[in-house]
Motif scaffolding. Structure first.
Motif, PDB file in Angstrom:
ATOM      1  N   TYR A 105       0.660  -1.260   0.138  1.00 16.99           N
ATOM      2  CA  TYR A 105      -0.283  -0.039   0.010  1.00 16.99           C
ATOM      3  C   TYR A 105       0.892   1.302  -0.111  1.00 16.99           C
ATOM      4  O   TYR A 105       0.686   2.144  -0.899  1.00 16.99           O
ATOM      5  CB  TYR A 105      -1.060   0.006   1.127  1.00 16.99           C
ATOM      6  CG  TYR A 105      -2.097  -0.814   0.804  1.00 16.99           C
ATOM      7  CD1 TYR A 105      -3.249  -0.733   0.209  1.00 16.99           C
ATOM      8  CD2 TYR A 105      -2.047  -2.291   1.737  1.00 16.99           C
ATOM      9  CE1 TYR A 105      -4.151  -1.562  -0.105  1.00 16.99           C
ATOM     10  CE2 TYR A 105      -3.192  -2.888   1.407  1.00 16.99           C
ATOM     11  CZ  TYR A 105      -4.178  -2.828   0.579  1.00 16.99           C
ATOM     12  OH  TYR A 105      -5.156  -3.320   0.299  1.00 16.99           O
ATOM     13  N   TYR A 106       1.784   1.175   0.906  1.00 15.69           N
ATOM     14  CA  TYR A 106       2.595   2.502   1.043  1.00 15.69           C
ATOM     15  C   TYR A 106       3.624   2.633  -0.135  1.00 15.69           C
ATOM     16  O   TYR A 106       4.018   3.746  -0.653  1.00 15.69           O
ATOM     17  CB  TYR A 106       3.127   2.789   2.470  1.00 15.69           C
ATOM     18  CG  TYR A 106       2.188   2.926   3.439  1.00 15.69           C
ATOM     19  CD1 TYR A 106       1.346   4.109   3.389  1.00 15.69           C
ATOM     20  CD2 TYR A 106       1.909   2.086   4.562  1.00 15.69           C
ATOM     21  CE1 TYR A 106       0.458   4.319   4.334  1.00 15.69           C
ATOM     22  CE2 TYR A 106       1.036   2.426   5.686  1.00 15.69           C
ATOM     23  CZ  TYR A 106       0.518   3.261   5.395  1.00 15.69           C
ATOM     24  OH  TYR A 106      -0.653   3.744   6.458  1.00 15.69           O
ATOM     25  N   GLN A 107       4.014   1.684  -0.543  1.00 16.22           N
ATOM     26  CA  GLN A 107       5.025   1.822  -1.668  1.00 16.22           C
ATOM     27  C   GLN A 107       4.358   1.473  -2.939  1.00 16.22           C
ATOM     28  O   GLN A 107       4.893   1.400  -4.009  1.00 16.22           O
ATOM     29  CB  GLN A 107       6.023   0.848  -1.489  1.00 16.22           C
ATOM     30  CG  GLN A 107       7.094   1.247  -0.067  1.00 16.22           C
ATOM     31  CD  GLN A 107       8.088   0.205   0.202  1.00 16.22           C
ATOM     32  OE1 GLN A 107       8.125  -0.755  -0.619  1.00 16.22           O
ATOM     33  NE2 GLN A 107       9.090   0.554   0.924  1.00 16.22           N
ATOM     34  N   HIS A 108       3.029   1.418  -3.089  1.00 11.61           N
ATOM     35  CA  HIS A 108       2.221   1.195  -4.196  1.00 11.61           C
ATOM     36  C   HIS A 108       2.608  -0.107  -5.028  1.00 11.61           C
ATOM     37  O   HIS A 108       2.435  -0.042  -6.448  1.00 11.61           O
ATOM     38  CB  HIS A 108       2.172   2.551  -4.887  1.00 11.61           C
ATOM     39  CG  HIS A 108       1.883   3.492  -4.144  1.00 11.61           C
ATOM     40  ND1 HIS A 108       0.574   3.934  -3.582  1.00 11.61           N
ATOM     41  CD2 HIS A 108       2.833   4.621  -3.594  1.00 11.61           C
ATOM     42  CE1 HIS A 108       0.599   5.003  -2.955  1.00 11.61           C
ATOM     43  NE2 HIS A 108       2.001   5.582  -3.185  1.00 11.61           N
ATOM     44  N   LEU A 109       3.054  -1.039  -4.457  1.00 14.41           N
ATOM     45  CA  LEU A 109       3.257  -2.182  -5.388  1.00 14.41           C
ATOM     46  C   LEU A 109       2.055  -2.834  -5.894  1.00 14.41           C
ATOM     47  O   LEU A 109       1.933  -3.653  -7.027  1.00 14.41           O
ATOM     48  CB  LEU A 109       4.125  -3.325  -4.502  1.00 14.41           C
ATOM     49  CG  LEU A 109       5.685  -3.156  -4.507  1.00 14.41           C
ATOM     50  CD1 LEU A 109       6.345  -4.111  -3.717  1.00 14.41           C
ATOM     51  CD2 LEU A 109       6.207  -2.839  -6.083  1.00 14.41           C
ATOM     52  N   LEU A 110       0.806  -2.742  -5.233  1.00 16.11           N
ATOM     53  CA  LEU A 110      -0.488  -3.323  -5.568  1.00 16.11           C
ATOM     54  C   LEU A 110      -1.016  -2.767  -6.885  1.00 16.11           C
ATOM     55  O   LEU A 110      -1.445  -3.398  -7.754  1.00 16.11           O
ATOM     56  CB  LEU A 110      -1.359  -3.209  -4.617  1.00 16.11           C
ATOM     57  CG  LEU A 110      -1.315  -4.186  -3.403  1.00 16.11           C
ATOM     58  CD1 LEU A 110      -2.436  -3.595  -2.310  1.00 16.11           C
ATOM     59  CD2 LEU A 110      -1.156  -5.508  -3.800  1.00 16.11           C
ATOM     60  N   GLU A 111      -0.372  -1.300  -7.075  1.00 17.37           N
ATOM     61  CA  GLU A 111      -1.071  -0.843  -8.298  1.00 17.37           C
ATOM     62  C   GLU A 111       0.066  -1.167  -9.544  1.00 17.37           C
ATOM     63  O   GLU A 111      -0.037  -0.548 -10.755  1.00 17.37           O
ATOM     64  CB  GLU A 111      -1.106   0.508  -8.226  1.00 17.37           C
ATOM     65  CG  GLU A 111      -2.037   0.960  -7.223  1.00 17.37           C
ATOM     66  CD  GLU A 111      -1.993   2.521  -6.560  1.00 17.37           C
ATOM     67  OE1 GLU A 111      -0.944   3.030  -7.185  1.00 17.37           O
ATOM     68  OE2 GLU A 111      -2.904   2.869  -5.756  1.00 17.37           O
ATOM     69  N   GLU A 112       1.378  -1.447  -9.412  1.00 17.72           N
ATOM     70  CA  GLU A 112       2.532  -1.764 -10.403  1.00 17.72           C
ATOM     71  C   GLU A 112       2.090  -2.946 -11.277  1.00 17.72           C
ATOM     72  O   GLU A 112       1.203  -3.814 -10.737  1.00 17.72           O
ATOM     73  CB  GLU A 112       3.637  -1.637  -9.730  1.00 17.72           C
ATOM     74  CG  GLU A 112       4.041  -0.646  -8.966  1.00 17.72           C
ATOM     75  CD  GLU A 112       4.543   0.645  -9.700  1.00 17.72           C
ATOM     76  OE1 GLU A 112       4.800   0.357 -11.170  1.00 17.72           O
ATOM     77  OE2 GLU A 112       4.415   1.607  -9.267  1.00 17.72           O
ATOM     78  N   PRO A 113       2.584  -3.083 -12.463  1.00 20.52           N
ATOM     79  CA  PRO A 113       2.440  -4.182 -13.049  1.00 20.52           C
ATOM     80  C   PRO A 113       3.193  -5.572 -12.374  1.00 20.52           C
ATOM     81  O   PRO A 113       4.064  -5.148 -11.673  1.00 20.52           O
ATOM     82  CB  PRO A 113       3.084  -4.129 -14.332  1.00 20.52           C
ATOM     83  CG  PRO A 113       3.510  -2.401 -14.354  1.00 20.52           C
ATOM     84  CD  PRO A 113       3.678  -2.068 -12.947  1.00 20.52           C
ATOM     85  N   ARG A 114       2.957  -6.624 -12.353  1.00 22.28           N
ATOM     86  CA  ARG A 114       2.949  -8.053 -11.589  1.00 22.28           C
ATOM     87  C   ARG A 114       4.361  -8.143 -11.958  1.00 22.28           C
ATOM     88  O   ARG A 114       5.027  -8.759 -11.051  1.00 22.28           O
ATOM     89  CB  ARG A 114       2.334  -9.120 -12.380  1.00 22.28           C
ATOM     90  CG  ARG A 114       0.859  -9.124 -11.926  1.00 22.28           C
ATOM     91  CD  ARG A 114       0.863  -9.378 -10.458  1.00 22.28           C
ATOM     92  NE  ARG A 114      -0.399  -8.497  -9.758  1.00 22.28           N
ATOM     93  CZ  ARG A 114      -0.381  -8.074  -8.811  1.00 22.28           C
ATOM     94  NH1 ARG A 114       0.527  -8.106  -7.923  1.00 22.28           N
ATOM     95  NH2 ARG A 114      -1.505  -7.473  -8.362  1.00 22.28           N
ATOM     96  N   SER A 115       5.206  -7.857 -13.184  1.00 25.07           N
ATOM     97  CA  SER A 115       6.419  -7.931 -13.314  1.00 25.07           C
ATOM     98  C   SER A 115       7.668  -7.419 -12.446  1.00 25.07           C
ATOM     99  O   SER A 115       8.482  -7.946 -11.955  1.00 25.07           O
ATOM    100  CB  SER A 115       6.885  -7.861 -14.806  1.00 25.07           C
ATOM    101  OG  SER A 115       6.722  -6.414 -14.960  1.00 25.07           O
ATOM    102  N   ILE A 116       6.895  -6.059 -11.836  1.00 27.68           N
ATOM    103  CA  ILE A 116       7.593  -5.507 -10.997  1.00 27.68           C
ATOM    104  C   ILE A 116       7.389  -6.201  -9.768  1.00 27.68           C
ATOM    105  O   ILE A 116       8.483  -5.980  -8.844  1.00 27.68           O
ATOM    106  CB  ILE A 116       7.336  -4.043 -10.958  1.00 27.68           C
ATOM    107  CG1 ILE A 116       7.784  -3.198 -12.238  1.00 27.68           C
ATOM    108  CG2 ILE A 116       7.872  -3.146  -9.839  1.00 27.68           C
ATOM    109  CD1 ILE A 116       7.218  -2.064 -12.356  1.00 27.68           C
ATOM    110  N   THR A 117       6.440  -6.370  -9.245  1.00 26.66           N
ATOM    111  CA  THR A 117       6.124  -7.104  -8.103  1.00 26.66           C
ATOM    112  C   THR A 117       6.975  -8.470  -7.745  1.00 26.66           C
ATOM    113  O   THR A 117       7.586  -8.679  -6.885  1.00 26.66           O
ATOM    114  CB  THR A 117       4.709  -7.484  -7.742  1.00 26.66           C
ATOM    115  OG1 THR A 117       4.081  -6.343  -8.039  1.00 26.66           O
ATOM    116  CG2 THR A 117       4.604  -7.965  -6.486  1.00 26.66           C
TER     117      THR A 117
END
Length: 85
Positions: free
Chosen positions: A51-63
């Motif tokens: 949530y705070y680093q916004h990984l949920l909004e990034e493309p899956r490849s970055i996650t």
């Protein structure tokens, strides 16, 4: 991007999890408290990253890339622990 209500809810959850760490060490045996503390730390770090680093909004490849990086750091930490012995 998440709204203020979501950030407030995540903050309250992080606060409760942090308090839970104290409660585990006060009311349970040490081994159980240590294991529970590690599990709470994992949950807290996933909430912060999501949530705070916004990984949920990034493309899956970055996650996936971030997950691999965390795994590699874990491997390095284990290797360093063995080299100290």
């Amino acid at each position: 991007m998440a709204d203020v209500r979501t950030y407030t809810l995540i903050y309250v959850v992080l606060l409760v999890l942090g308090t839970g760490k104290f409660a585990f060490f006060e009311f349970t045996p040490y081994n159980i408290a240590l294991t529970a503390t590690f599990l709470l730390a994992i949950v807290k770090s996933l909430l912060i990253a999501g949530y705070y680093q916004h990984l949920l909004e990034e493309p899956r490849s970055i996650t996936y890339m971030m997950g691999i990086a965390v795994f590699m750091v874990l491997l390095l930490t284990i290797a360093a622990g063995y080299s100290i012995q």
